[in-house]
Design a protein around this motif. Structure first.
Motif, PDB file in Angstrom:
ATOM      1  N   PRO A  97     -10.103   0.591   0.930  1.00 25.72           N
ATOM      2  CA  PRO A  97      -9.200   0.009   1.931  1.00 25.72           C
ATOM      3  C   PRO A  97      -8.784   1.065   2.956  1.00 25.72           C
ATOM      4  N   SER A  98      -8.379   0.579   4.122  1.00 25.89           N
ATOM      5  CA  SER A  98      -7.853   1.507   5.122  1.00 25.89           C
ATOM      6  C   SER A  98      -6.478   1.996   4.673  1.00 25.89           C
ATOM      7  N   TYR A  99      -6.014   3.046   5.328  1.00 27.46           N
ATOM      8  CA  TYR A  99      -4.716   3.618   4.956  1.00 27.46           C
ATOM      9  C   TYR A  99      -3.597   2.592   5.143  1.00 27.46           C
ATOM     10  N   ALA A 100      -3.635   1.843   6.243  1.00 27.55           N
ATOM     11  CA  ALA A 100      -2.603   0.829   6.507  1.00 27.55           C
ATOM     12  C   ALA A 100      -2.642  -0.271   5.456  1.00 27.55           C
ATOM     13  N   GLU A 101      -3.844  -0.704   5.080  1.00 23.58           N
ATOM     14  CA  GLU A 101      -3.967  -1.742   4.064  1.00 23.58           C
ATOM     15  C   GLU A 101      -3.479  -1.231   2.704  1.00 23.58           C
ATOM     16  N   ALA A 102      -3.777   0.020   2.392  1.00 22.80           N
ATOM     17  CA  ALA A 102      -3.314   0.604   1.132  1.00 22.80           C
ATOM     18  C   ALA A 102      -1.792   0.678   1.099  1.00 22.80           C
ATOM     19  N   GLN A 103      -1.171   1.023   2.229  1.00 28.89           N
ATOM     20  CA  GLN A 103       0.293   1.056   2.289  1.00 28.89           C
ATOM     21  C   GLN A 103       0.870  -0.339   2.082  1.00 28.89           C
TER      22      GLN A 103
END
Length: 65
Positions: free
Chosen positions: A22-28
């Motif tokens: 996942p992208s960093y934003a999605e992981a957050q």
């Protein structure tokens, strides 16, 4: 020993080439969702535990009388 090295090599290859990270934003976003559900679930369990504890305490007080 060669089996372990082969396992680690294949595992690394699988993680590097076949896993969609996942992208960093999605992981957050997903981390926040997990935290919220964890807090809600723990509060729900605490509430049920409190209710059952009170019921058991009242039962034993009734039996003792």
């Amino acid at each position: 020993m060669a089996g372990i090295v082969n396992y680690i090599s294949e595992s690394y290859n699988e993680l590097k080439n076949h896993v969609t990270w996942p992208s960093y934003a999605e992981a957050q976003k997903l981390t926040v969702i997990v935290l919220v559900f964890s807090v809600v679930f723990s509060l729900l369990i605490w509430g049920v535990d409190t209710v059952f504890s009170s019921l058991i305490e009242q039962y034993f007080n009734w039996v003792k009388s």
